[in-house]
Design an enzyme around this catalytic site. Sequence first.
Site, PDB file in Angstrom:
ATOM      1  N   SER A  38       0.832  -1.192   0.000  1.00  0.00           N
ATOM      2  CA  SER A  38       0.000   0.000   0.000  1.00  0.00           C
ATOM      3  C   SER A  38       0.870   1.245   0.000  1.00  0.00           C
ATOM      4  O   SER A  38       1.656   1.461   0.925  1.00  0.00           O
ATOM      5  CB  SER A  38      -0.904  -0.030   1.240  1.00  0.00           C
ATOM      6  OG  SER A  38      -1.308   1.278   1.560  1.00  0.00           O
ATOM      7  N   VAL A  46      13.895   2.926   6.496  1.00  0.00           N
ATOM      8  CA  VAL A  46      15.265   2.878   6.997  1.00  0.00           C
ATOM      9  C   VAL A  46      15.793   1.463   6.738  1.00  0.00           C
ATOM     10  O   VAL A  46      15.085   0.625   6.210  1.00  0.00           O
ATOM     11  CB  VAL A  46      15.365   3.192   8.507  1.00  0.00           C
ATOM     12  CG1 VAL A  46      15.262   4.675   8.755  1.00  0.00           C
ATOM     13  CG2 VAL A  46      14.304   2.424   9.280  1.00  0.00           C
ATOM     14  N   LYS A  77      31.000  -2.380   2.765  1.00  0.00           N
ATOM     15  CA  LYS A  77      31.044  -2.245   4.221  1.00  0.00           C
ATOM     16  C   LYS A  77      31.966  -3.323   4.787  1.00  0.00           C
ATOM     17  O   LYS A  77      31.715  -4.511   4.619  1.00  0.00           O
ATOM     18  CB  LYS A  77      29.629  -2.416   4.798  1.00  0.00           C
ATOM     19  CG  LYS A  77      29.598  -2.436   6.320  1.00  0.00           C
ATOM     20  CD  LYS A  77      28.197  -2.658   6.866  1.00  0.00           C
ATOM     21  CE  LYS A  77      28.233  -2.838   8.385  1.00  0.00           C
ATOM     22  NZ  LYS A  77      26.933  -3.259   8.937  1.00  0.00           N
ATOM     23  N   PRO A  95      35.323  -5.693  12.637  1.00  0.00           N
ATOM     24  CA  PRO A  95      35.378  -6.037  11.214  1.00  0.00           C
ATOM     25  C   PRO A  95      34.611  -7.329  10.930  1.00  0.00           C
ATOM     26  O   PRO A  95      34.359  -8.112  11.846  1.00  0.00           O
ATOM     27  CB  PRO A  95      36.875  -6.256  10.984  1.00  0.00           C
ATOM     28  CG  PRO A  95      37.372  -6.801  12.295  1.00  0.00           C
ATOM     29  CD  PRO A  95      36.509  -6.194  13.374  1.00  0.00           C
ATOM     30  N   LEU A 331      10.045  -7.070  10.069  1.00  0.00           N
ATOM     31  CA  LEU A 331       9.667  -6.394  11.307  1.00  0.00           C
ATOM     32  C   LEU A 331       8.402  -6.977  11.914  1.00  0.00           C
ATOM     33  O   LEU A 331       8.188  -6.891  13.125  1.00  0.00           O
ATOM     34  CB  LEU A 331       9.485  -4.898  11.043  1.00  0.00           C
ATOM     35  CG  LEU A 331      10.756  -4.183  10.538  1.00  0.00           C
ATOM     36  CD1 LEU A 331      10.439  -2.737  10.155  1.00  0.00           C
ATOM     37  CD2 LEU A 331      11.853  -4.216  11.602  1.00  0.00           C
ATOM     38  N   THR A 342      21.309  -6.272  11.859  1.00  0.00           N
ATOM     39  CA  THR A 342      20.985  -7.692  11.711  1.00  0.00           C
ATOM     40  C   THR A 342      19.601  -7.950  11.142  1.00  0.00           C
ATOM     41  O   THR A 342      19.220  -9.101  10.937  1.00  0.00           O
ATOM     42  CB  THR A 342      21.031  -8.376  13.078  1.00  0.00           C
ATOM     43  OG1 THR A 342      20.257  -7.602  13.988  1.00  0.00           O
ATOM     44  CG2 THR A 342      22.448  -8.480  13.580  1.00  0.00           C
ATOM     45  N   ILE A 344      18.041  -7.237   8.213  1.00  0.00           N
ATOM     46  CA  ILE A 344      17.938  -7.820   6.872  1.00  0.00           C
ATOM     47  C   ILE A 344      18.466  -9.250   6.897  1.00  0.00           C
ATOM     48  O   ILE A 344      17.936 -10.139   6.228  1.00  0.00           O
ATOM     49  CB  ILE A 344      18.675  -6.942   5.836  1.00  0.00           C
ATOM     50  CG1 ILE A 344      17.954  -5.588   5.737  1.00  0.00           C
ATOM     51  CG2 ILE A 344      18.725  -7.625   4.476  1.00  0.00           C
ATOM     52  CD1 ILE A 344      18.618  -4.582   4.807  1.00  0.00           C
TER      53      ILE A 344
END
Lengths: 514, 497
Positions: A38, A46, A77, A95, A331, A342, A344
């Site tokens: 929707s 985010v 990253k 790292p 979520l 963490t 994703i």
Amino acid sequence: MVKQSIVIVGGGTAGWMAAAALSNKLNPYLYDVTLIESEKIGTVGVGEATVPHLRYFNDSLGIDERDFIARTNATYKLGIEFVDWGSIGSSYVHPFGLFGRPQGDISFHHYWVKAHKLGAALPITDYSVGAVSAEQEKFSYPTDDPDSLASKFSYAFHIDASLYAGYLKEYAKSKSVKRREGKIEAVKTNEEGDIESLTLDDGTKINGDFFVDCSGFRSLLLGQTLNVDFESWAHWLPCDRAVAVPSERSGAPIPYTKATAKSAGWQWRIPLQSRIGNGLVYCSKYLSDEDAEKTLLSGLDGAPLADLNFLRFRAGRRRCSWAKNCVAVGLSGGFLEPLESTSIYLIQVAITKLLDYFPGMQDSSYLRQQFNAEMEDEYKKIRDFLILHYVATNRDDSDFWRYIRSMELPESLERKMRLFCERGVVEQYVKGMFLEPSWVAVYLGQGIVPENYHPAVDSMSEDELVQSLDRLKTEVQHHVELMSSHADSLNFYASEESFKSWPPGAMSLYGVFS
Amino acid sequence: MSAGIRKLVICGGGIESYTLAHRLKKHFSDSLSITLIESGNVSEPACVSVPPAAVNFFTSQGVSEDVLVGEAGGLYRTAVLLKSVNQGKDFYLPFSPPGFMLHARDFQHFYVWAHKKGLAHSYDEFSLSSMSAKRLKFLPASKDAGSLLSTLNHGYTLDVTRLKDYLRSKFQSMGGSIVDGEVSSVSLDADGCIACLDVHGIDDSSVVGDFYIDCSGEDNSNLSSALNASFLSERKSLPVDSIIRSVSSCSGSYRPFSSISLQGAGYIIEQSAQYKKQSDFVYNSGELSDEEAVNLFSEYMRTPPSDLKKLSGQSKRRNQFWVKNCIFMGASSGFLQDPFMGTYSLSQSSILRFISLFPSAKESAPLAEEYNRLTHLEYDCVVDFHSLLFRVFGLKSANARSDSFLGEAVSDRLKSRVDMFNHTGRVPFREGDPISQDLWVSTLLGSGLVPRAYDILVEGIEPKWIADQLKKMFQMIDGASAKMPYLKDYIAQGSAV
Ligand SMILES: Cc1cc2nc3c(=O)[nH]c(=O)nc-3n(C[C@H](O)[C@H](O)[C@H](O)COP(=O)(O)OP(=O)(O)OC[C@H]3O[C@@H](n4cnc5c(N)ncnc54)[C@H](O)[C@@H]3O)c2cc1C
Ligand SMILES: Cc1cc2nc3c(=O)[nH]c(=O)nc-3n(C[C@H](O)[C@H](O)[C@H](O)COP(=O)(O)OP(=O)(O)OC[C@H]3O[C@@H](n4cnc5c(N)ncnc54)[C@H](O)[C@@H]3O)c2cc1C
């Protein structure tokens, strides 16, 4: 087999990742996949930092990494820099990779601890190619030579999450996923309690055999319809709000995320190709929204590019991720605050496990039980690791940090910390994220040095020890010297002609060879 | 050294003791002094079989295959033969998993799919190590990752006396000290830790250490009574308690597998190294008198009853394996029966665990707690696996359904694992399990439990294509195993070089 219809509710990162993976794995003659989203509601907006496992996800979809980088505005990253966590003024890089080299069965950090006690050690990050290249803003692919320290790190990405969702949307649609625009207004269940159909705001009814709830914090199906309880972990992870804003880029993008501890939470800085993502994560009990806004804006290093995005959340998870004929991904199944990016990863794990335990043959209660047990384990392992960041500190400069000092820890974390403090032992497990090197990075980075190191370290003389650390440092520096700057590597790898030059992704450790 | 375990004492002179002693010497060189106390009355086994994990274990200890299979007289082992297990058929439990993944889905699902459609081959016929074992053939894994032979895996059947002698002489040459005699009493210090062991021998002496390992075998030792260490019974899960053993010399025909077969109220394990063959009849004394057992066994073995040795074999494990400044290892840590994952194999993993948790002071509660937790996790899995093997043998009828398949006396852990297999075709991963998921699946399928369901995504793949793939796989594996050399020739070649 009668054709089954799978309905995905929600078109955020979770929804489109699920749609892409399901359409890639499921035979379209046997399964219809529909996704409902929707525009009125929108996505959380985010979620830009990832962990290396995402590369495995992309690989398994057959995505070209260079194309992915170009399309999602991504940067590499190598880890996260934590500033002001162990104490104000301290900082370290966590790292995606190892420190030094083990001697037989003994991990490097034991040698480091002894050298440290002798006053002869540099920060442990100086012995990690991943950490030093991050600090020097350099990047190249890890090599595949297992003896070389240059093979002992991995990398993830900073991405524009909405571009990634859009990219996967294209992918999924090309694999015949149907997209429906509309707000779901009603959910109908049958006498067994299974979800039967959804009704959209324009009155359309959508039937399904199986539902994937990617509706975000609302948890429309799992939470609201099937009434699966939320288990709050807010007493351990008390931050419950965030305010986010993108800002102008200043200088070349750096290859790591920055996480700076503040008086009632922490602030992130995520460099993309064209802008910087910023956000302050805070605890509303100790900081007002106005003060949060001020803190955030005063910490930007470029002009803001959009309005502030205020978000509310609770750390915790639904007691199970799969109930009846519905699995929550993203979520809607839980959220543990963004500290180690963490979320994703948890989306990816839920999707992979859903495909591993895909229902449809006979009674699926066993598959469900197994899926739920494994997801619970994943959440709990990450939870303990996140809490460690807050408790491994001597900060007591605000009510927030004083609360943290006084809180009682989960038994599983207490045990882990006892073991480390006593003799530098990190609890071993095979499944789940954040293994020994990550724990070591945070413990030592935040000032928890074990009382004792492994006694086998003493079979090396002190001179030898000091020399071997010195050699390691030189070796690390040598590898990093050979690397190009992060910005150059981004350009170079993107322009490479060969079909696949990036190293393969994996689900182990950091998805590296070691 | 930080605070200091400078001196370690090992009580016992069996294979377990020397394996540990040698390992620690390798690890700590001169920073740890090790004293081993051995009494003369040795009643050790002739052979022990170990799974593929032992390959790494020995390599990292600096004991090469040339030693294990050369001078120490061991043999390679690639499977465990379960004799007449499913409708009278033999099944070779393989060390390398059967078949290959298709479309990134596990092979077992395709097998079950095909089985339900009438596939005649048994599961082990898709494993290169089973097929080669059946033909008495052997090759180690190829290093060429693209080759079918790279999927091979092996363990060993070791010659206990020869290997022990080898490790013993190495240990001595590395500066380890050996005391002859029997530990006759134990003194504790004020904290309840062991302070010293009194040894009764040619010269009576007293041996002092900071830390102690009890490798004194099955009998409740004086270390365990001094520390009040107790056992948990595993009789319920592993309902056998007596053993009779026969050892004979072995001539020529090398078998790359050990075997288990059901006999009356027990089972017979046969394992052979190059020069010796050991057979053990393990049974339940409640159901079989010793005399009946001896008769049954000697008939099976065609040995005169006088050559048999009786051993006790209560199923049990320590409540706590690490108590104060002492760890119980080997047979003194308990006995979970040895049809698959033997006591010696378990000690190899205990040794590695001990080294990784090696204390820096004589007492360390967190390390002991972690050691005990991990050891129990591992033992749980092994109890379950052996318990499953017993049920498999206890069951002669085919088409087992998991409800009746297991019977009463098994743990809930095992029940839920088998249920999961039966309803999903998958065996869930368990943290700390030394037995791979592949082996669980092989055991369950090999024993005739065909699950009700398999991975539904198999249904989305063209059936003819799957059938062709399975046929090709079988032919490849059959062909490759036929071409391998006989174990006998492989060994002869090796010793010639
Ligand atoms: C402050 C913060 C920072 C974060 N940082 C990171 C990070 O750095 N790294 C990381 O991995 N993760 C991060 N996350 C988590 C990450 O943002 C999410 O995991 C990710 O965006 C997935 O969200 P989602 O798809 O589950 O939900 P959403 O993005 O909220 O999507 C929900 C979807 O459901 C639809 N929907 C909802 N209700 C209805 C309805 N009634 N009818 C129709 N459609 C409906 C919406 O339209 C939308 O499409 C962060 C989260 C927060 C809060
Ligand atoms: C039927 C059967 C089959 C088996 N199959 C396998 C297998 O396939 N694989 C496998 O891994 N394991 C197997 N095992 C187990 C294996 O044989 C034992 O783990 C192993 O023999 C135990 O060795 P140990 O060194 O602990 O004890 P032992 O061999 O009993 O040695 C104990 C030593 O301690 C000494 N000692 C005792 N008391 C004292 C004292 N007070 N003072 C000083 N010294 C003392 C003894 O003299 C002896 O030297 C099997 C066991 C059985 C019964």
